[in-house]
Enzyme design. Structure first.
Site, short mmCIF file in Angstrom:
data_model
loop_
_atom_site.label_atom_id
_atom_site.label_comp_id
_atom_site.label_asym_id
_atom_site.label_seq_id
_atom_site.Cartn_x
_atom_site.Cartn_y
_atom_site.Cartn_z
N GLU A 177 38.01 81.67 34.89
CA GLU A 177 38.76 81.13 33.60
C GLU A 177 38.33 81.83 31.81
O GLU A 177 38.05 81.58 30.95
CB GLU A 177 37.95 79.42 32.45
CG GLU A 177 37.87 78.35 33.72
CD GLU A 177 37.21 77.50 34.03
OE1 GLU A 177 36.55 76.90 32.82
OE2 GLU A 177 37.28 75.85 34.78
N GLU A 201 40.23 73.05 43.02
CA GLU A 201 39.67 71.82 42.69
C GLU A 201 39.57 70.67 41.98
O GLU A 201 40.10 69.98 41.13
CB GLU A 201 38.62 72.02 41.34
CG GLU A 201 37.57 73.36 41.19
CD GLU A 201 37.27 74.42 40.19
OE1 GLU A 201 37.16 73.54 38.65
OE2 GLU A 201 36.98 74.64 39.98
O1 G3I Z 1 20.94 69.40 37.12
C1 G3I Z 1 20.60 68.88 35.44
C2 G3I Z 1 19.32 67.73 35.47
O2 G3I Z 1 18.22 68.11 35.32
C3 G3I Z 1 19.85 66.98 33.95
O3 G3I Z 1 18.88 66.04 33.67
C4 G3I Z 1 20.93 67.22 33.85
C5 G3I Z 1 21.58 66.14 31.89
O4 G3I Z 1 21.27 67.19 31.43
O5 G3I Z 1 21.54 68.21 33.62
C6 G3I Z 1 22.42 68.17 35.03
O6 G3I Z 1 23.58 69.81 35.11
C7 G3I Z 1 24.33 69.27 35.05
C8 G3I Z 1 25.26 69.95 36.55
O7 G3I Z 1 26.65 69.85 36.23
C9 G3I Z 1 24.58 69.49 37.11
O8 G3I Z 1 25.05 67.66 37.50
C10 G3I Z 1 24.92 69.86 33.92
O9 G3I Z 1 24.44 69.16 32.40
C11 G3I Z 1 25.83 69.32 33.85
O10 G3I Z 1 27.49 70.71 31.90
C12 G3I Z 1 27.23 70.17 34.80
O11 G3I Z 1 28.35 69.88 34.54
C13 G3I Z 1 29.51 70.43 35.90
C14 G3I Z 1 30.05 71.73 35.15
O12 G3I Z 1 30.98 72.28 35.70
C15 G3I Z 1 29.53 72.20 33.67
O13 G3I Z 1 30.16 73.07 33.52
C16 G3I Z 1 30.01 69.78 36.57
O14 G3I Z 1 29.05 68.85 37.44
C17 G3I Z 1 31.36 70.58 37.46
O15 G3I Z 1 31.81 69.07 37.91
C18 G3I Z 1 32.05 71.40 36.49
O16 G3I Z 1 32.72 72.05 37.92
C19 G3I Z 1 34.14 73.05 36.80
C20 G3I Z 1 34.08 73.79 37.94
O17 G3I Z 1 32.67 74.73 37.83
C21 G3I Z 1 34.75 74.86 36.43
N1 G3I Z 1 35.89 75.06 36.63
C22 G3I Z 1 36.26 73.76 35.29
C23 G3I Z 1 35.19 72.10 36.22
C24 G3I Z 1 34.48 71.28 35.10
O18 G3I Z 1 34.54 71.14 34.33
#
Ligand code: G3I
Length: 354
Positions: free
Chosen positions: A153, A259
């Site tokens: 991105e 994705e």
């Molecule tokens: O692991 C922590 C956990 O310990 C904590 O309690 C919880 C609450 O804050 O957060 C957890 O981490 C989260 C992580 O996902 C794992 O679940 C992050 O906050 C959260 O921001 C993260 O979101 C991921 C996101 O990328 C990050 O921007 C999504 O799961 C994931 O599906 C998403 O994937 C992205 C691709 O990498 C790139 N393309 C877009 C796609 C969707 O945003």
């Protein structure tokens, strides 16, 4: 030998008639598709037995939804923790699945220590740190990961030039090309992808990415493919999608639908996946797969879903509503969208209702 498939309580079944003997077996995407079919997973989810069984049966490719991003690996300037990514690679190897690496460089999901210090680095220091990170990670996963999203991105969301990230500001316009060169220096064989969203729905963004591709190819910058994320809705323009497939494949690149999810509740008013919405989702899935499957073999890399079950999708939090965007429902049952995938392969035809 005659071949039928039908929905049963066990899910989609194949009936193979050999002579006067009926043989039933569960159809799976990994044996139906001529290209890898993948899913984004986490170590926590693949530790659940039912989840692991379905993922192992259904898919031939895995992507780490999060644990191979810098936030999870890059623990301090020159220290790295590969444990979570390694557990996912071990799971995949035990099931003859390939692993797609996601992602080496992204303006989001940076570790806190980097977020707190990146502005203090001069360009040369940041360049050296990023190069060492890329080369250490690619070396670690050499022979274990078939491909990487090198930079994720980096183009502006609206497609108008490059994203104004700290990497662009400190490293300049050509940092994406140099990241590809660093990765290639550490592994001559791994496939290098550029990954982004809205490529199939924003012609301006597609054109900006194609300009980057043409520039890379003119300069011999290593680039093997484009990841089209395909976080789409029922309003996806199939013409725009087809144009992206055509333009990218005509440049000799592999295409990864990297994705995939299909949201069906854009206005947030749906409280259930109605039969009408399920049918629209099935039809769109079928068209996405059919057009992808018509690509020349050398341009097909994989179709990867951004999760297994609807209830696990990132989209619920992202949109604030359930979107029912994936192949399986909460009870590990295949949805009509799954049949749409098969329809798109123009293979299994259902003969009996569920
Ligand atoms: O692991 C922590 C956990 O310990 C904590 O309690 C919880 C609450 O804050 O957060 C957890 O981490 C989260 C992580 O996902 C794992 O679940 C992050 O906050 C959260 O921001 C993260 O979101 C991921 C996101 O990328 C990050 O921007 C999504 O799961 C994931 O599906 C998403 O994937 C992205 C691709 O990498 C790139 N393309 C877009 C796609 C969707 O945003």
């Amino acid at each position: 030998m005659r071949f039928f498939s039908f929905f049963s309580s066990l899910g989609l079944m194949a009936v193979v008639v050999i002579g006067n003997q009926l043989h039933t077996e569960k159809i799976t995407l990994r044996e139906q598709a001529s290209f890898p079919v993948g899913v984004a997973v986490s170590p926590k989810r693949i530790a659940q037995s039912e989840y692991a069984k379905v993922v192992g049966q259904e898919f031939s490719s895995l992507t780490a939804e999060n644990v191979m991003k810098p936030q999870y690996i890059w623990t301090s300037e020159r220290n790295y923790d590969f444990s979570k990514g390694d557990s996912l690679v071990a799971f995949a190897q035990a099931r003859q699945q390939q692993v797609h690496g996601h992602t080496l460089v992204w303006h989001l999901m940076q570790p806190d220590w980097l977020k707190n210090t990146i502005e203090s680095y001069d360009s040369a220091t940041l360049e050296n740190l990023l190069r060492d990170y890329i080369q250490t990670v690619v070396k670690h996963y050499r022979g274990k990961v078939v491909s990487w999203d090198v930079v994720n991105e980096a183009v502006a969301s609206n497609g108008d030039g490059m994203r104004e990230s700290v990497y662009l500001q400190k490293l300049g316009d050509d940092y994406v090309a140099r990241c590809h060169q660093y990765a290639r220096q550490s592994d001559p064989d791994v496939l290098l992808f550029y990954n982004d969203y809205s490529i199939a729905s924003n012609p301006k963004k597609l054109n900006t990415i194609l300009e980057m591709v043409d520039d890379f190819q003119a300069r011999g910058i290593p680039l093997d493919g484009i990841g089209m994320q395909m976080h789409v809705g029922l309003d996806l323009s199939l013409d725009d999608y087809q144009k992206a497939l055509d333009e990218i494949s005509q440049r000799g690149l592999k295409i990864h639908l990297s994705e995939v999810d299909i949201k069906v509740n854009s206005n947030g008013k749906q409280t259930t996946l109605t039969p009408e919405l399920a049918e629209s989702q099935r039809e769109l899935m079928s068209e996405i797969v059919r057009r992808y499957n018509q690509l020349p073999e050398e341009n097909k890399f994989a179709i990867t879903f951004w999760g297994l079950r609807d209830n696990e999708s990132w989209l619920t939090n992202h949109t604030g509503f359930p979107q029912w965007p994936l192949l399986y429902d909460h009870d590990f049952q295949r949805k009509s969208m799954y049949q749409g995938f098969l329809d798109g392969l123009e293979t299994a035809q259902t003969t009996v209702d569920k």
